[in-house]
Design an enzyme around this catalytic site. Sequence first.
Site, PDB file in Angstrom:
ATOM      1  N   ALA A   1      -1.804   5.824   1.558  1.00 34.07           N
ATOM      2  CA  ALA A   1      -3.020   5.006   1.605  1.00 34.07           C
ATOM      3  C   ALA A   1      -3.153   4.323   2.957  1.00 34.07           C
ATOM      4  O   ALA A   1      -2.202   4.192   3.715  1.00 34.07           O
ATOM      5  CB  ALA A   1      -3.000   3.970   0.491  1.00 34.07           C
TER       6      ALA A   1
ATOM      7  N   ARG B   1      -4.338   4.880  -8.717  1.00 33.81           N
ATOM      8  CA  ARG B   1      -3.880   6.215  -9.139  1.00 33.81           C
ATOM      9  C   ARG B   1      -3.969   6.383 -10.654  1.00 33.81           C
ATOM     10  O   ARG B   1      -4.369   7.433 -11.163  1.00 33.81           O
ATOM     11  CB  ARG B   1      -2.442   6.443  -8.662  1.00 33.81           C
ATOM     12  CG  ARG B   1      -2.335   6.698  -7.163  1.00 33.81           C
ATOM     13  CD  ARG B   1      -0.884   6.877  -6.736  1.00 33.81           C
ATOM     14  NE  ARG B   1      -0.119   5.641  -6.817  1.00 33.81           N
ATOM     15  CZ  ARG B   1       1.135   5.554  -7.249  1.00 33.81           C
ATOM     16  NH1 ARG B   1       1.774   6.639  -7.666  1.00 33.81           N
ATOM     17  NH2 ARG B   1       1.763   4.395  -7.269  1.00 33.81           N
TER      18      ARG B   1
ATOM     19  N   LEU C   1       0.860  -1.190   0.000  1.00 32.29           N
ATOM     20  CA  LEU C   1       0.000   0.000   0.000  1.00 32.29           C
ATOM     21  C   LEU C   1       0.892   1.234   0.000  1.00 32.29           C
ATOM     22  O   LEU C   1       1.891   1.283   0.723  1.00 32.29           O
ATOM     23  CB  LEU C   1      -0.888   0.021   1.247  1.00 32.29           C
ATOM     24  CG  LEU C   1      -2.251  -0.664   1.178  1.00 32.29           C
ATOM     25  CD1 LEU C   1      -2.922  -0.601   2.552  1.00 32.29           C
ATOM     26  CD2 LEU C   1      -3.148  -0.025   0.137  1.00 32.29           C
ATOM     27  N   ASP C   2       0.536   2.250  -0.794  1.00 29.16           N
ATOM     28  CA  ASP C   2       1.288   3.498  -0.795  1.00 29.16           C
ATOM     29  C   ASP C   2       1.300   4.096   0.614  1.00 29.16           C
ATOM     30  O   ASP C   2       0.383   3.861   1.407  1.00 29.16           O
ATOM     31  CB  ASP C   2       0.661   4.506  -1.758  1.00 29.16           C
ATOM     32  CG  ASP C   2       0.767   4.068  -3.208  1.00 29.16           C
ATOM     33  OD1 ASP C   2       1.675   3.275  -3.520  1.00 29.16           O
ATOM     34  OD2 ASP C   2      -0.064   4.512  -4.017  1.00 29.16           O
ATOM     35  N   SER C   3       2.307   4.890   0.908  1.00 27.07           N
ATOM     36  CA  SER C   3       2.395   5.506   2.233  1.00 27.07           C
ATOM     37  C   SER C   3       1.187   6.405   2.514  1.00 27.07           C
ATOM     38  O   SER C   3       0.759   6.535   3.667  1.00 27.07           O
ATOM     39  CB  SER C   3       3.696   6.311   2.361  1.00 27.07           C
ATOM     40  OG  SER C   3       3.770   7.305   1.360  1.00 27.07           O
TER      41      SER C   3
END
Length: 349
Positions: free
Chosen positions: A123, A255, A119-121
């Site tokens: 998110a 994204r 997971l992106d930071s």
Amino acid sequence: MAAAEAAVLSSSLETDTAAVPETAGTAAATAATPPVSAAAAAVAAAARTRSEARGSKAALATKLLSLSGVFAVHKPKGPTSAELLNRLKEKLLAEAGMPSPEWTKRKKQTLKIGHGGTLDSAARGVLVVGIGRGTKMLTSMLSGSKRYIAIGELGKATDTLDSTGKVTEEKPYDKITQEDIEGILQKFTGNIMQVPPLYSALKKDGQRLSTLMKRGEAVEAKPARPVTVYSLSLQKFQPPFFTLDVECGGGFYIRSLVSDIGKELSSCANVLELTRTKQGPFTLEEHALPEDKWTIDDIAQSLEHCSSLLPAELALKKSKPEESNEQVLSCEYITLDETKGEDAIIKTC
């Protein structure tokens, strides 16, 4: 040591009381005995407490080493998935009192812990974690379906395709309606082609594209690749913001989806908020452990509960308890690259 101290104190007491004349002995002994007895009791109690603490830590360490399977944690916004995994590992080691000086010369035992599906930071949401032999099951988690709630912002494009990046373009959005958005979602449903974002975990010459981008190096976009969107719906539209509910397969970038929707509407867009609500059989509400539940006992219970969610061919047999008092942790965690399913093993501790 405690017994010896108690014995010395007891001997001293007997000598002192014998020297007191019988006529005054009772009063003198009565006055002298309680303080000395209390000291002996305190020493013995402290020794028992230390012994019980060591026994408790040894039992927790044994339980930690025996954990095996797959569970889920709730990742908040801020840390990367790898940083969160490291925080989890440190909490478990601290609870078990490992490693500690008295264990350093004993037989080493490896604790494996890893996550599947980065997971992106920026998110939040479900992050699937494997522990023990469960790390070998993480690859299957990558190809399974995932579900997200994404809030997009129309009119702004960024280099990262989300709100953490630098604004690279602005376009009007005032004429876009809810019907316009709903009308194009079908184009992004099913088996489609998608260009991954430049800021991603995809690699060039062994290095992540995001790392190269942060260095200011020139990076070419990867070619479009096939991905799957099982369902896509608009939950809310309050210009310039729109909320999507997306269920997709592995290797899909929310994204890129939001950016492509903005372009399809003759505008631009970026992701403002992103929450993963489901990964495989694990849901945010029912299965993801918040940080205050990152304990050995809570994870053991979660592993037991989550074992019934996994396909029969992935079900793990219960591990035999490891021998206590004879292990120390040589820690490592495994992070799987969602795009390639490769192991990147980072040894720590």
